[in-house]
Motif scaffolding. Structure first.
Motif, PDB file in Angstrom:
ATOM      1  N   UNK A   1      81.683 -71.154  -7.180  1.00 31.98           N
ATOM      2  CA  UNK A   1      81.014 -72.312  -7.742  1.00 31.98           C
ATOM      3  C   UNK A   1      82.063 -73.403  -7.946  1.00 31.98           C
ATOM      4  N   UNK A   2      81.893 -74.500  -7.227  1.00 34.07           N
ATOM      5  CA  UNK A   2      82.914 -75.545  -7.225  1.00 34.07           C
ATOM      6  C   UNK A   2      83.046 -76.259  -8.571  1.00 34.07           C
ATOM      7  N   UNK A   3      82.092 -76.042  -9.477  1.00 40.59           N
ATOM      8  CA  UNK A   3      82.241 -76.606 -10.827  1.00 40.59           C
ATOM      9  C   UNK A   3      83.385 -75.922 -11.568  1.00 40.59           C
ATOM     10  N   UNK A   4      83.717 -74.699 -11.151  1.00 47.10           N
ATOM     11  CA  UNK A   4      84.797 -73.958 -11.810  1.00 47.10           C
ATOM     12  C   UNK A   4      86.013 -73.775 -10.920  1.00 47.10           C
ATOM     13  N   UNK A   5      85.806 -73.393  -9.661  1.00 43.69           N
ATOM     14  CA  UNK A   5      86.950 -73.068  -8.813  1.00 43.69           C
ATOM     15  C   UNK A   5      86.603 -73.204  -7.334  1.00 43.69           C
ATOM     16  N   UNK A   6      87.605 -73.494  -6.548  1.00 44.59           N
ATOM     17  CA  UNK A   6      87.464 -73.482  -5.089  1.00 44.59           C
ATOM     18  C   UNK A   6      88.458 -72.504  -4.467  1.00 44.59           C
ATOM     19  N   UNK A   7      89.049 -71.672  -5.315  1.00 43.87           N
ATOM     20  CA  UNK A   7      90.037 -70.696  -4.860  1.00 43.87           C
ATOM     21  C   UNK A   7      89.851 -69.384  -5.602  1.00 43.87           C
ATOM     22  N   UNK A   8      90.135 -68.279  -4.921  1.00 48.50           N
ATOM     23  CA  UNK A   8      90.030 -66.968  -5.564  1.00 48.50           C
ATOM     24  C   UNK A   8      91.230 -66.666  -6.461  1.00 48.50           C
ATOM     25  N   UNK A   9      92.154 -67.597  -6.573  1.00 46.88           N
ATOM     26  CA  UNK A   9      93.318 -67.371  -7.427  1.00 46.88           C
ATOM     27  C   UNK A   9      93.000 -67.576  -8.902  1.00 46.88           C
ATOM     28  N   UNK A  10      91.889 -68.254  -9.183  1.00 49.01           N
ATOM     29  CA  UNK A  10      91.544 -68.513 -10.583  1.00 49.01           C
ATOM     30  C   UNK A  10      90.030 -68.585 -10.747  1.00 49.01           C
ATOM     31  N   UNK A  11      89.596 -68.470 -11.994  1.00 49.21           N
ATOM     32  CA  UNK A  11      88.183 -68.604 -12.287  1.00 49.21           C
ATOM     33  C   UNK A  11      87.373 -67.364 -11.943  1.00 49.21           C
ATOM     34  N   UNK A  12      86.069 -67.524 -12.012  1.00 45.07           N
ATOM     35  CA  UNK A  12      85.122 -66.437 -11.771  1.00 45.07           C
ATOM     36  C   UNK A  12      84.385 -66.696 -10.471  1.00 45.07           C
ATOM     37  N   UNK A  13      84.054 -65.637  -9.750  1.00 42.55           N
ATOM     38  CA  UNK A  13      83.365 -65.797  -8.473  1.00 42.55           C
ATOM     39  C   UNK A  13      82.790 -64.458  -8.027  1.00 42.55           C
TER      40      UNK A  13
END
Length: 203
Positions: free
Chosen positions: A68-80
């Motif tokens: 979800x681009x509201x939180x992250x565009x990378x798997x290095x951070x955030x939730x996905x």
């Protein structure tokens, strides 16, 4: 596509130099297209589908993720939401999880990072009591990586389901499982966004 990747990736990683137009790339591209075309993803402008099987060298654990681009565009951070392919080809994990790189940058690779990931994972789990006693066991499954990274990956898991190569889901089942996790993910993001909006507009 899952079967093709699981069957061919271990041999490609062991015997082929990285780079070029390897057939593994075509499989990941097709998988990305298939996931992106699912209605619950296609109709949500916030979602981004990305994959990786390495950068310069073959990855130990290739993946394809819904972010979800509201939180992250990378798997290095955030939730996905992510499908993680075991490097030995035994199977793949479908997970709602967290990136560990940003956490380890702040907390190191030890118990503090593990504790922070567990704390954040539990916050999300507490939001979805209906997920208890479902097929998505919140107890993480071992990724069989380096010892310190394994602990982090396990702690980063919010919900997970494991598909063995010998018992892969049908397209319908996989789509349904993805939708369950994506709905949790999007509700979590919506609630987080609402809280952020309230904080920003407090007089």
């Amino acid at each position: 596509l899952l079967k093709n990747i699981l069957e061919k990736y271990p041999n490609a990683r062991a015997t082929t130099s990285f780079g070029g137009q390897h057939e593994i790339r075509a499989s990941f591209e097709k998988l990305k297209e298939s996931i992106s075309s699912l209605e619950f993803i296609k109709n949500n402008q916030n979602l981004l589908v990305k994959y990786s099987y390495g950068k310069g060298n073959w990855a130990q654990t290739p993946w394809i993720a819904i972010l979800d681009q509201r939180e992250t565009t990378t798997t290095q951070k955030g939730t996905y939401v992510v499908i993680l392919f075991r490097g030995d080809g035994d199977g793949c994990h479908l997970k709602l999880g967290q990136g560990v790189t940003e956490i380890t940058d702040e907390f190191g690779f030890g118990a503090n990072a593990v504790g922070e990931l567990q704390r954040r994972a539990q916050i999300v789990r507490n939001m979805f009591p209906e997920m208890l006693n479902t097929a998505f066991d919140s107890e993480p499954q071992e990724m069989r990586g380096q010892a310190n990274l394994t602990a982090l990956y396990e702690a980063s898991t919010i919900y997970s389901k494991y598909y063995k190569l010998t018992a892969l889901p049908s397209n319908k089942e996989l789509s349904s499982d993805l939708e369950v996790l994506v709905k949790c993910y999007e509700e979590y993001e919506d609630r987080k966004g609402s809280k952020r909006h309230l904080v920003e507009h407090v007089p």
